[in-house]
Design a protein around this motif. Sequence first.
Motif, short mmCIF file in Angstrom:
data_model
loop_
_atom_site.label_atom_id
_atom_site.label_comp_id
_atom_site.label_asym_id
_atom_site.label_seq_id
_atom_site.Cartn_x
_atom_site.Cartn_y
_atom_site.Cartn_z
N LEU A 1 52.28 30.13 39.84
CA LEU A 1 52.14 28.85 39.14
C LEU A 1 52.14 27.68 40.12
O LEU A 1 51.39 26.71 39.95
CB LEU A 1 53.26 28.68 38.10
N ASP A 2 52.94 27.80 41.17
CA ASP A 2 52.96 26.77 42.22
C ASP A 2 51.59 26.67 42.88
O ASP A 2 51.06 25.58 43.08
CB ASP A 2 54.05 27.10 43.24
N MET A 3 50.99 27.82 43.18
CA MET A 3 49.67 27.83 43.81
C MET A 3 48.61 27.23 42.88
O MET A 3 47.77 26.45 43.31
CB MET A 3 49.28 29.27 44.19
N VAL A 4 48.66 27.60 41.60
CA VAL A 4 47.71 27.05 40.63
C VAL A 4 47.87 25.53 40.54
O VAL A 4 46.89 24.79 40.59
CB VAL A 4 47.89 27.71 39.24
N ASN A 5 49.11 25.06 40.46
CA ASN A 5 49.36 23.62 40.39
C ASN A 5 48.88 22.90 41.65
O ASN A 5 48.33 21.79 41.56
CB ASN A 5 50.84 23.34 40.15
N ARG A 6 49.04 23.52 42.80
CA ARG A 6 48.56 22.90 44.05
C ARG A 6 47.03 22.78 44.02
O ARG A 6 46.47 21.78 44.45
CB ARG A 6 49.02 23.72 45.25
N GLY A 7 46.36 23.81 43.50
CA GLY A 7 44.90 23.75 43.38
C GLY A 7 44.45 22.66 42.43
O GLY A 7 43.50 21.92 42.70
N VAL A 8 45.16 22.52 41.30
CA VAL A 8 44.83 21.48 40.32
C VAL A 8 45.07 20.10 40.91
O VAL A 8 44.24 19.19 40.76
CB VAL A 8 45.63 21.70 39.01
N ARG A 9 46.18 19.93 41.62
CA ARG A 9 46.48 18.64 42.26
C ARG A 9 45.43 18.29 43.31
O ARG A 9 45.16 17.13 43.57
CB ARG A 9 47.87 18.64 42.88
N ALA A 10 44.82 19.32 43.91
CA ALA A 10 43.78 19.08 44.92
C ALA A 10 42.45 18.70 44.27
O ALA A 10 41.52 18.32 44.98
CB ALA A 10 43.61 20.32 45.79
N GLY A 11 42.37 18.82 42.92
CA GLY A 11 41.15 18.39 42.24
C GLY A 11 40.37 19.49 41.55
O GLY A 11 39.32 19.22 40.95
N TRP A 12 40.82 20.72 41.62
CA TRP A 12 40.12 21.82 40.96
C TRP A 12 40.59 21.94 39.52
O TRP A 12 41.72 21.66 39.19
CB TRP A 12 40.40 23.14 41.69
N ASP A 13 39.67 22.39 38.64
CA ASP A 13 40.06 22.68 37.26
C ASP A 13 40.94 23.91 37.25
O ASP A 13 40.74 24.84 38.05
CB ASP A 13 38.83 22.96 36.39
N VAL A 14 41.89 23.96 36.32
CA VAL A 14 42.83 25.08 36.26
C VAL A 14 42.09 26.41 36.09
O VAL A 14 42.46 27.42 36.69
CB VAL A 14 43.91 24.86 35.18
N GLU A 15 41.02 26.41 35.28
CA GLU A 15 40.25 27.65 35.08
C GLU A 15 39.60 28.11 36.38
O GLU A 15 39.52 29.30 36.66
CB GLU A 15 39.19 27.46 33.98
N GLN A 16 39.09 27.14 37.18
CA GLN A 16 38.48 27.49 38.46
C GLN A 16 39.50 28.09 39.40
O GLN A 16 39.22 29.07 40.10
CB GLN A 16 37.86 26.25 39.10
N VAL A 17 40.69 27.52 39.42
CA VAL A 17 41.74 28.01 40.32
C VAL A 17 42.13 29.43 39.93
O VAL A 17 42.19 30.33 40.78
CB VAL A 17 42.98 27.08 40.29
N ILE A 18 42.38 29.65 38.64
CA ILE A 18 42.78 30.98 38.20
C ILE A 18 41.66 31.99 38.43
O ILE A 18 41.90 33.12 38.88
CB ILE A 18 43.23 30.96 36.72
N SER A 19 40.42 31.60 38.16
CA SER A 19 39.28 32.48 38.41
C SER A 19 39.18 32.83 39.90
O SER A 19 38.92 33.98 40.26
CB SER A 19 37.99 31.81 37.94
N ALA A 20 39.39 31.84 40.75
CA ALA A 20 39.35 32.09 42.20
C ALA A 20 40.44 33.06 42.62
O ALA A 20 40.20 33.97 43.44
CB ALA A 20 39.49 30.77 42.97
N VAL A 21 41.63 32.91 42.06
CA VAL A 21 42.74 33.81 42.39
C VAL A 21 42.41 35.24 41.95
O VAL A 21 42.65 36.19 42.69
CB VAL A 21 44.06 33.32 41.75
N ILE A 22 41.83 35.37 40.77
CA ILE A 22 41.45 36.70 40.27
C ILE A 22 40.41 37.33 41.20
O ILE A 22 40.52 38.50 41.58
CB ILE A 22 40.91 36.61 38.82
#
Length: 105
Positions: free
Chosen positions: A29-50
């Motif tokens: 969740l910390d990593m996802v939040n860091r990605g969102v704070r950097a400007g990525w959409d939450v779906e993009q971040v989770i998709s990238a992690v997958i």
Amino acid sequence: MAPIRSPKTDRSDPEHPIECQEAMEDAFLDMVNRGVRAGWDVEQVISAVIELADTQMVLRQEDARLERTLRRMRKDPTLAEMGIIAFFGIVGIALAATFILSIFM
């Protein structure tokens, strides 16, 4: 960055994978939040992690397959020799074909 707990259960325990997921959840969740704070959409971040996780799993499986093949070749040198002969046989055929074509062109 969120700390990750060490396992308390043994790998053979059916609860071990769930314990791992729970231990990783805060860091995830910390990593996802860091990605969102950097400007990525939450779906993009989770998709990238997958995708990254899937790629890592495939690479680990390929590494394991290669290691098994190398182990077999070390036990039976004939297999290694056959692999080398096959490789150079293909290279030799390609070189011969190139040479023959160069003569007729």
